[in-house]
Design a protein around this motif. Structure first.
Motif, PDB file in Angstrom:
ATOM      1  N   GLY A   1      46.427  34.289  42.187  1.00 57.72           N
ATOM      2  CA  GLY A   1      45.477  34.542  43.273  1.00 57.72           C
ATOM      3  C   GLY A   1      44.016  34.278  42.970  1.00 57.72           C
ATOM      4  O   GLY A   1      43.154  34.517  43.826  1.00 57.72           O
ATOM      5  N   VAL A   2      43.690  33.784  41.781  1.00 58.31           N
ATOM      6  CA  VAL A   2      42.302  33.457  41.460  1.00 58.31           C
ATOM      7  C   VAL A   2      41.881  32.224  42.259  1.00 58.31           C
ATOM      8  O   VAL A   2      42.604  31.239  42.342  1.00 58.31           O
ATOM      9  N   ASP A   3      40.668  32.290  42.838  1.00 56.85           N
ATOM     10  CA  ASP A   3      40.195  31.239  43.726  1.00 56.85           C
ATOM     11  C   ASP A   3      39.163  30.308  43.103  1.00 56.85           C
ATOM     12  O   ASP A   3      38.843  29.262  43.687  1.00 56.85           O
ATOM     13  N   ALA A   4      38.631  30.664  41.953  1.00 50.32           N
ATOM     14  CA  ALA A   4      37.677  29.813  41.242  1.00 50.32           C
ATOM     15  C   ALA A   4      37.439  30.415  39.858  1.00 50.32           C
ATOM     16  O   ALA A   4      37.715  31.601  39.628  1.00 50.32           O
ATOM     17  N   PHE A   5      36.927  29.580  38.939  1.00 47.74           N
ATOM     18  CA  PHE A   5      36.652  30.028  37.576  1.00 47.74           C
ATOM     19  C   PHE A   5      35.198  29.755  37.202  1.00 47.74           C
ATOM     20  O   PHE A   5      34.624  28.730  37.564  1.00 47.74           O
ATOM     21  N   GLU A   6      34.616  30.703  36.475  1.00 51.09           N
ATOM     22  CA  GLU A   6      33.320  30.503  35.828  1.00 51.09           C
ATOM     23  C   GLU A   6      33.585  30.450  34.332  1.00 51.09           C
ATOM     24  O   GLU A   6      34.059  31.432  33.746  1.00 51.09           O
TER      25      GLU A   6
ATOM     26  N   PRO B   1      38.272  25.472  42.256  1.00 53.61           N
ATOM     27  CA  PRO B   1      37.000  25.025  41.666  1.00 53.61           C
ATOM     28  C   PRO B   1      36.691  25.659  40.316  1.00 53.61           C
ATOM     29  O   PRO B   1      36.998  26.826  40.066  1.00 53.61           O
ATOM     30  N   VAL B   2      36.051  24.852  39.474  1.00 50.53           N
ATOM     31  CA  VAL B   2      35.634  25.288  38.141  1.00 50.53           C
ATOM     32  C   VAL B   2      34.123  25.103  38.020  1.00 50.53           C
ATOM     33  O   VAL B   2      33.596  24.008  38.235  1.00 50.53           O
ATOM     34  N   PHE B   3      33.438  26.201  37.681  1.00 46.69           N
ATOM     35  CA  PHE B   3      31.990  26.207  37.483  1.00 46.69           C
ATOM     36  C   PHE B   3      31.713  26.451  36.001  1.00 46.69           C
ATOM     37  O   PHE B   3      32.478  27.134  35.327  1.00 46.69           O
TER      38      PHE B   3
END
Length: 661
Positions: free
Chosen positions: A247-252, A290-292
């Motif tokens: 369920g993770v929607d993006a990573f920092e 998305p990956v930030f």
């Protein structure tokens, strides 16, 4: 402006962010005692929202009100916090940004020990503050998982657009579970990578259950802990797809650990820009969301390039947004020369003053005082003459000119910047030149009349019809008057850094003074060495570079030790021998003779240069910066910024009161 992809929208879950710039969670010391967002913090974040940030991540919002982080901590641990938090979120939305609170259980990094409560963690160990922590029981873990879900539900009710889940740096509770450096459990919450990740999976599931599948989760992880025995990039490449499925929607993507490699988490002079780019690029290849990337992205042009080349989906700015809240808007408009640059210096944003432990910025004195430091038009326009083009003089000129004063800046040398020009000489310090370039451009744009290669005299200032004269002439190196000083040609650290010493220094060298300047001079000599150099540094105090932030000090001391520098603390210079090649010192109450030196270099502080002030009559005079009292660059810039905001508004302005914080 160029149509860079960085400034185009992106979705995190079902939430559209107007651009691909996130504001990193940073603890600033502006929090209230009661767990609510203070007006000071709100003003701080609103300015960054106005400045164009797509998504603001609010740091360390505890899920348990009884478990505070480093100091006073914002909380979503109870429903009573929702109304005030909602009014804050509404203000951020009204100024164009989205907001995710970084919900966390401080766990091992909690200061609950100050209230007689042992901090908790995945296992028993000593935390980053040197305190013992207690291993949680399974039933306690399950209760904390519920707290995370409840906090996320409160965030949603407060109007937040999602949450960030902090699992990085082997730090705080979730990080302590995920990292093998901390987690030594043998039950279902440990034993292997899947076991260590179970806590994170349980939290993600609970957040989605209580806040809904449509409420986004941004997950902060270390792409690599960079410590033997810690999580590796391969571990993260294994877990990331599983986190997405959960369920993770993006990573920092951050990196390192808070304990072993603090300078990797908040990289300063001794790390290159973009320390986590390699890991973020690899993780992006296995991630469907998305990956930030975060970590010394201290130039928006680097951020533009990373997204343009599809290395990452977006970038996270931390300290650069402390330096300039308008960073994103200025980048979007192509106004790069107007961006107040972050030099990743490790200054007062990290290294806080003990008497007032809140974040400040070396180049931005407005940080944390956004409303009170607003620049307004002066009530009475004056003819202001500033003597000295160092950081204090430049900032004073910039602000005074913006307020409508006629400003003349006199500098006796052929360049502006003062001591910053020397501070940028040692290895790894090149970024400091960006401050000079920025200030120089700003005073030029403000129509300040700049007079280089000009000696200021009382007669000349009178000819300029000055109403106000500001003395920012800096300081000169101090050479102690010890016995035998006449036996040598005394060399100062400034002589070395300014290249007055023409040839590379070699042989056996004594550096008198182990402050930051002494260390920088030592490093410069070693860097420029042609042939063997052996350096002995002596320091009166009990510590070398006591005020240097750990992020710079740890790698510096490692380098000095590797180069064989002898560092003697509690050592006072008493006398220089008759032949000028030796010294007598007192160490721990006993006299010793040190001999065989080819050079003795003095790095013993500085004394103000302000003689001109005594010659000026019938004119308002102020002495600021090192000319008033030698100190750090942020003291000089802050003094100039405050003084310039008061000229023309206060009758008979008192210099000491004008520069008071």
């Amino acid at each position: 402006m160029d149509n860079f992809k960085l400034y185009t929208p992106i979705n995190i879950g079902n939430v559209e962010i107007k651009n691909r710039v996130l504001m990193a969670p940073m603890s600033l010391g502006y929090e209230e005692k009661d767990g609510n967002v203070s007006s000071r913090l709100q003003d701080f974040w609103i300015e960054r929202a106005k400045g164009g940030v797509g998504l603001i991540v609010v740091d360390a919002v505890t899920v348990d009100s009884s478990v505070p982080y480093l100091g006073f901590t914002i909380s979503l641990g109870e429903d009573k916090f929702i109304p005030k938090f909602k009014s804050f979120v509404d203000e951020i939305h009204a100024n164009g940004s989205k907001l995710f609170p970084q919900i966390t259980h401080p766990g091992p990094e909690s200061i609950s020990w100050m209230f007689g409560k042992t901090p908790v963690a995945s296992s028993n160990y000593i935390n980053s503050l040197g305190k013992s922590v207690r291993e949680l029981k399974v039933e306690e873990i399950e209760a904390i998982v519920e707290q995370y879900g409840d906090a996320a539900r409160r965030a949603k009710e407060a109007g937040c657009d999602g949450v960030e889940f902090h699992c990085a740096h082997a730090y705080m509770l979730a990080g302590s579970f995920l990292s093998p450096l901390r987690n030594k459990r043998t039950d279902c919450y440990g034993g292997n990578l899947d076991g260590r990740a179970k806590f994170a999976f349980d939290v993600i599931k609970n957040i989605k259950k209580k806040a809904g599948d449509d409420f986004p989760i941004l997950m902060r992880i270390s792409g690599d802990e960079r410590v033997l025995g810690g999580n590796t990039l391969n571990d993260m490449l294994y877990l990331v797809p599983k986190f997405v499925e959960a369920g993770v929607d993006a990573f920092e993507i951050s990196g390192g650990t808070q304990y072993e490699l603090c300078w990797k988490i908040i990289p300063c002079h001794y790390e290159s820009p973009g320390v986590n780019i390699k890991e973020a690029e690899a993780i992006k290849k296995v991630s469907k969301v998305p990956v930030f990337v975060v970590g010394k992205i201290n130039d928006i042009k680097l951020g533009e390039s990373l997204v343009e080349r599809d290395v990452v989906d977006g970038v996270v700015f931390g300290r650069p947004l402390l330096a300039d809240p308008e960073l994103v808007n200025k980048g979007f408009e192509g106004r790069y020369e107007d961006i107040r640059p972050c030099a990743s210096c490790g200054g007062p944003c990290i290294t806080r003053e003990r008497s007032n432990p809140v974040a400040k910025c070396a180049i931005n004195p407005e940080l944390g005082r956004e409303k009170e430091m607003a620049i307004t038009e002066a009530k009475i326009k004056k003819n202001v003459v500033i003597v000295g083009g160092g950081p204090a003089g430049l900032e004073t000129a910039r602000v005074a000119a913006k307020r409508g004063h006629k400003v003349t800046l006199i500098e006796k040398s052929d360049r502006l910047g003062g001591q910053i020009n020397l501070a940028a000489i040692p290895p790894h310090k090149q970024d400091l030149t960006r401050w000079v370039k920025y200030l120089k451009v700003q005073v030029e744009k403000s129509n300040v009349d700049i007079k280089l290669n000009t000696e200021a005299t009382a007669e000349y200032i009178k000819e300029l019809n000055a109403n106000v004269c500001i003395i920012s002439t800096g300081s000169t190196p101090f050479i102690p008057k010890v016995k035998g000083i006449e036996n040598i040609d005394a060399i100062t650290g400034s002589d070395v850094l300014s290249a007055k010493v023409k040839d590379a220094i070699h042989g056996k060298v004594l550096v008198v003074g182990g402050s930051l300047v002494g260390c920088e001079v030592t490093e410069t000599i070693l860097h420029n060495a042609v042939g063997p150099v052996q350096i002995h540094m002596i320091e009166m105090l009990g510590e070398i570079a006591p005020n240097l932030c750990p992020n710079n000090k740890v790698p510096l001391m490692k380098m000095l030790n590797e180069k064989g520098v002898v560092m003697s603390t509690n050592t006072k210079l008493l006398e220089i021998t008759e032949d000028g090649t030796g010294v007598i010192v007192e160490k721990d109450g006993k006299e010793e003779v040190l001999s065989g030196f080819s050079k003795i270099i003095f790095c013993c502080g500085a004394k103000p240069v302000n003689n001109l002030a005594d010659e000026l009559k019938d004119i308002e005079v102020h002495i600021i910066g090192d000319a008033n009292k030698p100190g750090q660059v942020h003291h000089a810039i802050e003094a100039g910024a405050i003084l310039a905001r008061k000229i023309g508004d206060v009758e008979n302005l008192d210099s000491e009161k004008a520069i008071a914080n």
